[in-house]
Design a protein around this motif. Structure first.
Motif, PDB file in Angstrom:
ATOM      1  N   VAL A   1     -13.966  -7.406  -3.374  1.00  0.00           N
ATOM      2  CA  VAL A   1     -13.404  -6.676  -4.514  1.00  0.00           C
ATOM      3  C   VAL A   1     -12.049  -6.140  -4.068  1.00  0.00           C
ATOM      4  O   VAL A   1     -11.956  -5.376  -3.102  1.00  0.00           O
ATOM      5  N   ARG A   2     -11.018  -6.541  -4.753  1.00  0.00           N
ATOM      6  CA  ARG A   2      -9.659  -6.132  -4.388  1.00  0.00           C
ATOM      7  C   ARG A   2      -9.250  -4.921  -5.219  1.00  0.00           C
ATOM      8  O   ARG A   2      -9.479  -4.878  -6.419  1.00  0.00           O
ATOM      9  N   TYR A   3      -8.626  -3.973  -4.538  1.00  0.00           N
ATOM     10  CA  TYR A   3      -8.157  -2.779  -5.227  1.00  0.00           C
ATOM     11  C   TYR A   3      -6.660  -2.612  -5.004  1.00  0.00           C
ATOM     12  O   TYR A   3      -6.096  -3.043  -3.995  1.00  0.00           O
ATOM     13  N   ARG A   4      -6.052  -1.978  -5.972  1.00  0.00           N
ATOM     14  CA  ARG A   4      -4.612  -1.713  -5.914  1.00  0.00           C
ATOM     15  C   ARG A   4      -4.340  -0.421  -6.670  1.00  0.00           C
ATOM     16  O   ARG A   4      -4.919  -0.185  -7.737  1.00  0.00           O
ATOM     17  N   ALA A   5      -3.501   0.420  -6.113  1.00  0.00           N
ATOM     18  CA  ALA A   5      -3.194   1.701  -6.736  1.00  0.00           C
ATOM     19  C   ALA A   5      -1.733   2.034  -6.485  1.00  0.00           C
ATOM     20  O   ALA A   5      -1.162   1.686  -5.443  1.00  0.00           O
ATOM     21  N   GLU A   6      -1.140   2.692  -7.456  1.00  0.00           N
ATOM     22  CA  GLU A   6       0.235   3.138  -7.338  1.00  0.00           C
ATOM     23  C   GLU A   6       0.375   4.465  -8.075  1.00  0.00           C
ATOM     24  O   GLU A   6      -0.360   4.740  -9.035  1.00  0.00           O
ATOM     25  N   GLY A   7       1.302   5.283  -7.609  1.00  0.00           N
ATOM     26  CA  GLY A   7       1.487   6.585  -8.225  1.00  0.00           C
ATOM     27  C   GLY A   7       2.839   7.166  -7.891  1.00  0.00           C
ATOM     28  O   GLY A   7       3.475   6.804  -6.900  1.00  0.00           O
TER      29      GLY A   7
END
Length: 291
Positions: A34-40
């Motif tokens: 399961v690939r995750y990606r986050a930006e903020g």
């Protein structure tokens, strides 16, 4: 007889196909990550977005930085809204039919005996003696909201549910010489899990300042001790003159269900850990009975 054998043959083929599909699906769940990606960003306000995707984005949960809605996608098609209904409804109610925000009802005009027209706002801002003449017919009794009472009740429940005796009993069990090795083992497993969950790509820039050069230097020195401060792509810029906190970040990684399953099995098969968990539960039950 030949008809019966043909039916059994096709039933066997169908059963084998179903079993094969189930095995294939199990292998995909265990081995495909399961690939995750986050930006903020934080520049006056906090905005963040993330996405969880599996099997070449066949299944994806996504939230955009400019929206508070979390949606579930199948084959790239949004099928369900998981969160953010209330925020979107409030935005739609605040906006008019043409998408513009409505600032209230349109002004109504009233004709006066002198032939002049007055708006509704002007009539509302009329002198107080005219309102006194009209009487108190339009007044409605105030209804006090029960929000404060419910909040107070929730706080009291939270205080009752939390007790220092339970925490002290758990700490006492952990400090025992027999359980120290178990606590070290758990800490090691937790550290390995955090290392496994750590992102493979990390980029970011942080501008931080407290307004005081000495405290800013101490804060930057403390941040430099953290592991993420030494990773490539992370940049920390101190501001020794202003009080500021601005950040832009991006992380990307992957998680395999097989590793989490193996970790759960290792913890479950450990008899000493299960015994420690039972002792903690027994101490909590005794404290409840005594109370």
């Amino acid at each position: 007889m030949s008809i019966v054998l043909a039916i059994l043959k096709w039933l066997g083929i169908l059963a084998g196909g179903i079993v094969g599909l189930l095995l294939l699906l199990t292998a995909l769940i265990l081995f495909v990550p399961v690939r995750y990606r986050a930006e903020g960003t934080r520049d006056g306000g906090i905005r963040f977005g993330f996405s969880l995707s599996w099997l070449l984005r066949l299944v994806m949960i996504k939230k955009r930085p400019d929206s508070g809605v979390i949606r579930l996608y199948l084959f790239g098609i949004p099928v369900r809204r998981l969160a953010g209904d209330s925020a979107e409804k409030a935005a739609s109610e605040a906006s008019g039919p043409d998408g513009k925000k409505s600032h209230g009802e349109p002004e109504r005009t009233y004709s006066t005996p002198a032939g002049k027209k007055k708006t509704e706002k002007e009539t509302e801002n009329a002198p107080a003696h005219s309102a006194e003449k009209s009487g108190e017919r339009g007044k409605k009794p105030r209804v006090r909201s029960k929000g404060r009472k419910t909040r107070g009740a929730k706080k009291e429940r939270g205080k009752k549910s939390f007790s220092f005796s339970r925490v002290s009993s758990i700490i006492g069990l952990i400090r025992e010489a027999e359980n120290r090795l178990l606590v070290r083992r758990l800490w090691r497993e937790l550290w390995l899990l955090l290392r496994y969950l750590s992102p493979c790509k990390l980029r970011g820039e942080i501008i931080i300042g407290t307004g005081d050069p000495s405290s800013t230097g101490l804060l930057i020195g403390g941040i430099s001790l953290l592991p993420f401060a030494y990773q490539r792509g992370v940049r920390i810029c101190p501001d020794f003159e202003n009080r500021v906190l601005e950040a832009v970040g991006y992380v990307k990684g992957r998680i395999r269900v097989l590793y989490l399953l193996r970790l759960a099995l290792r913890i479950y098969r450990d008899r000493e850990l299960r015994q420690l968990w039972r002792e903690i539960n027994k101490s909590n039950v005794k404290k409840k009975e005594a109370a």
